[in-house]
Design a protein around this motif. Structure first.
Motif, PDB file in Angstrom:
ATOM      1  N   LYS A   1       0.816  -1.210   0.000  1.00 11.09           N
ATOM      2  CA  LYS A   1       0.000   0.000   0.000  1.00 11.09           C
ATOM      3  C   LYS A   1       0.854   1.267   0.000  1.00 11.09           C
ATOM      4  CE  LYS A   1      -3.909  -2.189   2.331  1.00 11.09           C
ATOM      5  NZ  LYS A   1      -3.869  -3.297   1.473  1.00 11.09           N
ATOM      6  N   ASN A   2       2.071   1.152   0.447  1.00  8.95           N
ATOM      7  CA  ASN A   2       2.978   2.280   0.501  1.00  8.95           C
ATOM      8  C   ASN A   2       3.933   2.198  -0.686  1.00  8.95           C
ATOM      9  OD1 ASN A   2       4.903   4.197   1.138  1.00  8.95           O
ATOM     10  ND2 ASN A   2       4.825   3.754   3.325  1.00  8.95           N
ATOM     11  N   PRO A   3       4.059   3.243  -1.481  1.00  8.89           N
ATOM     12  CA  PRO A   3       4.890   3.176  -2.691  1.00  8.89           C
ATOM     13  C   PRO A   3       6.397   3.253  -2.435  1.00  8.89           C
ATOM     14  CG  PRO A   3       3.890   5.333  -2.511  1.00  8.89           C
ATOM     15  CD  PRO A   3       3.333   4.505  -1.384  1.00  8.89           C
ATOM     16  N   LEU A   4       6.842   3.039  -1.202  1.00  8.42           N
ATOM     17  CA  LEU A   4       8.279   3.014  -0.948  1.00  8.42           C
ATOM     18  C   LEU A   4       8.905   1.840  -1.697  1.00  8.42           C
ATOM     19  CD1 LEU A   4       8.331   3.702   2.898  1.00  8.42           C
ATOM     20  CD2 LEU A   4       8.924   5.290   1.067  1.00  8.42           C
ATOM     21  N   PRO A   5      10.186   1.917  -2.005  1.00 10.49           N
ATOM     22  CA  PRO A   5      10.834   0.799  -2.712  1.00 10.49           C
ATOM     23  C   PRO A   5      10.738  -0.501  -1.902  1.00 10.49           C
ATOM     24  CG  PRO A   5      12.247   2.726  -2.692  1.00 10.49           C
ATOM     25  CD  PRO A   5      11.081   3.031  -1.791  1.00 10.49           C
ATOM     26  N   VAL A   6      10.399  -1.573  -2.602  1.00  5.17           N
ATOM     27  CA  VAL A   6      10.266  -2.887  -1.977  1.00  5.17           C
ATOM     28  C   VAL A   6      10.997  -3.900  -2.847  1.00  5.17           C
ATOM     29  CG1 VAL A   6       8.636  -4.720  -1.377  1.00  5.17           C
ATOM     30  CG2 VAL A   6       8.020  -2.336  -0.974  1.00  5.17           C
ATOM     31  N   ILE A   7      11.692  -4.819  -2.226  1.00  3.47           N
ATOM     32  CA  ILE A   7      12.350  -5.893  -2.963  1.00  3.47           C
ATOM     33  C   ILE A   7      11.574  -7.176  -2.711  1.00  3.47           C
ATOM     34  CG2 ILE A   7      14.435  -7.296  -3.174  1.00  3.47           C
ATOM     35  CD1 ILE A   7      16.009  -4.796  -2.305  1.00  3.47           C
ATOM     36  N   LEU A   8      11.101  -7.791  -3.787  1.00  4.07           N
ATOM     37  CA  LEU A   8      10.426  -9.077  -3.707  1.00  4.07           C
ATOM     38  C   LEU A   8      11.352 -10.118  -4.303  1.00  4.07           C
ATOM     39  CD1 LEU A   8       6.878  -8.075  -4.976  1.00  4.07           C
ATOM     40  CD2 LEU A   8       7.583  -8.433  -2.615  1.00  4.07           C
ATOM     41  N   GLN A   9      11.379 -11.289  -3.701  1.00  2.19           N
ATOM     42  CA  GLN A   9      12.226 -12.351  -4.219  1.00  2.19           C
ATOM     43  C   GLN A   9      11.366 -13.565  -4.521  1.00  2.19           C
ATOM     44  OE1 GLN A   9      15.639 -13.229  -1.825  1.00  2.19           O
ATOM     45  NE2 GLN A   9      15.878 -15.245  -2.689  1.00  2.19           N
ATOM     46  N   GLY A  10      11.576 -14.152  -5.671  1.00  2.00           N
ATOM     47  CA  GLY A  10      10.853 -15.348  -6.061  1.00  2.00           C
ATOM     48  C   GLY A  10      11.482 -15.920  -7.316  1.00  2.00           C
ATOM     49  N   LYS A  11      10.980 -17.059  -7.726  1.00  3.96           N
ATOM     50  CA  LYS A  11      11.531 -17.708  -8.911  1.00  3.96           C
ATOM     51  C   LYS A  11      10.392 -18.334  -9.705  1.00  3.96           C
ATOM     52  CE  LYS A  11      13.294 -21.810  -8.965  1.00  3.96           C
ATOM     53  NZ  LYS A  11      14.031 -23.008  -8.679  1.00  3.96           N
ATOM     54  N   ILE A  12      10.322 -17.981 -10.969  1.00  3.19           N
ATOM     55  CA  ILE A  12       9.360 -18.614 -11.869  1.00  3.19           C
ATOM     56  C   ILE A  12       9.965 -19.957 -12.275  1.00  3.19           C
ATOM     57  CG2 ILE A  12       8.269 -18.474 -14.140  1.00  3.19           C
ATOM     58  CD1 ILE A  12       8.265 -15.392 -13.745  1.00  3.19           C
ATOM     59  N   ASP A  13       9.222 -21.035 -12.050  1.00  2.06           N
ATOM     60  CA  ASP A  13       9.751 -22.366 -12.344  1.00  2.06           C
ATOM     61  C   ASP A  13       9.809 -22.653 -13.840  1.00  2.06           C
ATOM     62  OD1 ASP A  13      10.207 -23.165  -9.667  1.00  2.06           O
ATOM     63  OD2 ASP A  13       8.077 -23.583  -9.427  1.00  2.06           O
ATOM     64  N   LEU A  14       8.782 -22.235 -14.571  1.00  9.96           N
ATOM     65  CA  LEU A  14       8.748 -22.524 -16.003  1.00  9.96           C
ATOM     66  C   LEU A  14       7.905 -21.490 -16.720  1.00  9.96           C
ATOM     67  CD1 LEU A  14       9.483 -24.573 -18.274  1.00  9.96           C
ATOM     68  CD2 LEU A  14       7.379 -25.791 -17.704  1.00  9.96           C
ATOM     69  N   ALA A  15       8.412 -20.994 -17.837  1.00  9.82           N
ATOM     70  CA  ALA A  15       7.671 -20.092 -18.718  1.00  9.82           C
ATOM     71  C   ALA A  15       7.711 -20.694 -20.115  1.00  9.82           C
ATOM     72  CB  ALA A  15       8.292 -18.701 -18.715  1.00  9.82           C
ATOM     73  N   VAL A  16       6.539 -20.875 -20.707  1.00 13.86           N
ATOM     74  CA  VAL A  16       6.437 -21.504 -22.026  1.00 13.86           C
ATOM     75  C   VAL A  16       5.686 -20.552 -22.943  1.00 13.86           C
ATOM     76  CG1 VAL A  16       5.546 -23.470 -23.317  1.00 13.86           C
ATOM     77  CG2 VAL A  16       6.379 -23.797 -20.984  1.00 13.86           C
ATOM     78  N   LYS A  17       6.273 -20.246 -24.096  1.00 15.73           N
ATOM     79  CA  LYS A  17       5.596 -19.386 -25.062  1.00 15.73           C
ATOM     80  C   LYS A  17       4.791 -20.260 -26.015  1.00 15.73           C
ATOM     81  CE  LYS A  17       6.088 -15.344 -27.885  1.00 15.73           C
ATOM     82  NZ  LYS A  17       6.985 -14.302 -28.359  1.00 15.73           N
ATOM     83  N   GLU A  18       3.489 -19.983 -26.075  1.00 15.31           N
ATOM     84  CA  GLU A  18       2.585 -20.719 -26.939  1.00 15.31           C
ATOM     85  C   GLU A  18       1.903 -19.725 -27.868  1.00 15.31           C
ATOM     86  OE1 GLU A  18       1.456 -24.399 -24.098  1.00 15.31           O
ATOM     87  OE2 GLU A  18       0.460 -22.525 -23.612  1.00 15.31           O
ATOM     88  N   ASN A  19       1.041 -20.203 -28.736  1.00 17.64           N
ATOM     89  CA  ASN A  19       0.374 -19.334 -29.717  1.00 17.64           C
ATOM     90  C   ASN A  19      -0.381 -18.180 -29.074  1.00 17.64           C
ATOM     91  OD1 ASN A  19       1.357 -20.914 -31.780  1.00 17.64           O
ATOM     92  ND2 ASN A  19      -0.471 -22.176 -31.901  1.00 17.64           N
ATOM     93  N   GLY A  20      -1.092 -18.438 -27.979  1.00 18.16           N
ATOM     94  CA  GLY A  20      -1.915 -17.404 -27.356  1.00 18.16           C
ATOM     95  C   GLY A  20      -1.181 -16.519 -26.378  1.00 18.16           C
ATOM     96  N   GLY A  21       0.093 -16.763 -26.147  1.00 18.08           N
ATOM     97  CA  GLY A  21       0.855 -15.983 -25.185  1.00 18.08           C
ATOM     98  C   GLY A  21       1.682 -16.903 -24.297  1.00 18.08           C
ATOM     99  N   TRP A  22       2.145 -16.370 -23.203  1.00 20.86           N
ATOM    100  CA  TRP A  22       2.989 -17.118 -22.286  1.00 20.86           C
ATOM    101  C   TRP A  22       2.157 -17.900 -21.274  1.00 20.86           C
ATOM    102  CZ3 TRP A  22       8.174 -17.667 -22.604  1.00 20.86           C
ATOM    103  CH2 TRP A  22       8.855 -16.799 -23.447  1.00 20.86           C
TER     104      TRP A  22
END
Length: 93
Positions: free
Chosen positions: A13-34
């Motif tokens: 809710k507060n626009p101060l700088p925030v660092i988020l950490q995470g990892k996307i396990d898999l991203a696959v590009k297909e005809n309709g998008g990712w």
């Protein structure tokens, strides 16, 4: 900016700088998008347990999708939680 989708999904809710950490396990590009897939090793026995897990992880996968769109400048069409013991659940992004 607190109106930014990433701030909204992450509950910031507060626009101060925030660092988020995470990892996307898999991203696959297909005809309709990712498709963004996040693997989960949670075990569940009942539909109620599954729904609790989906509710717990929904904002995480939505956040991954928004960040992926921001990085790639391309549309994400599917966010998916894949429970390694039982299969996948598509999340409305």
């Amino acid at each position: 900016d607190a109106s930014d989708p990433i701030c909204r999904f992450s509950g910031i809710k507060n626009p101060l700088p925030v660092i988020l950490q995470g990892k996307i396990d898999l991203a696959v590009k297909e005809n309709g998008g990712w498709s963004i897939i996040d693997y989960k090793t949670n075990y569940y026995e009942t539909e109620e347990d599954l729904n609790l897990l989906i509710n717990h992880y929904t904002n995480q996968i939505r956040l991954y999708c928004r960040i992926w769109e921001r990085i790639t400048k391309e549309k994400v069409s599917v966010g998916e939680l894949y429970f390694t013991g039982t299969g996948s659940v598509i999340v409305n992004i």
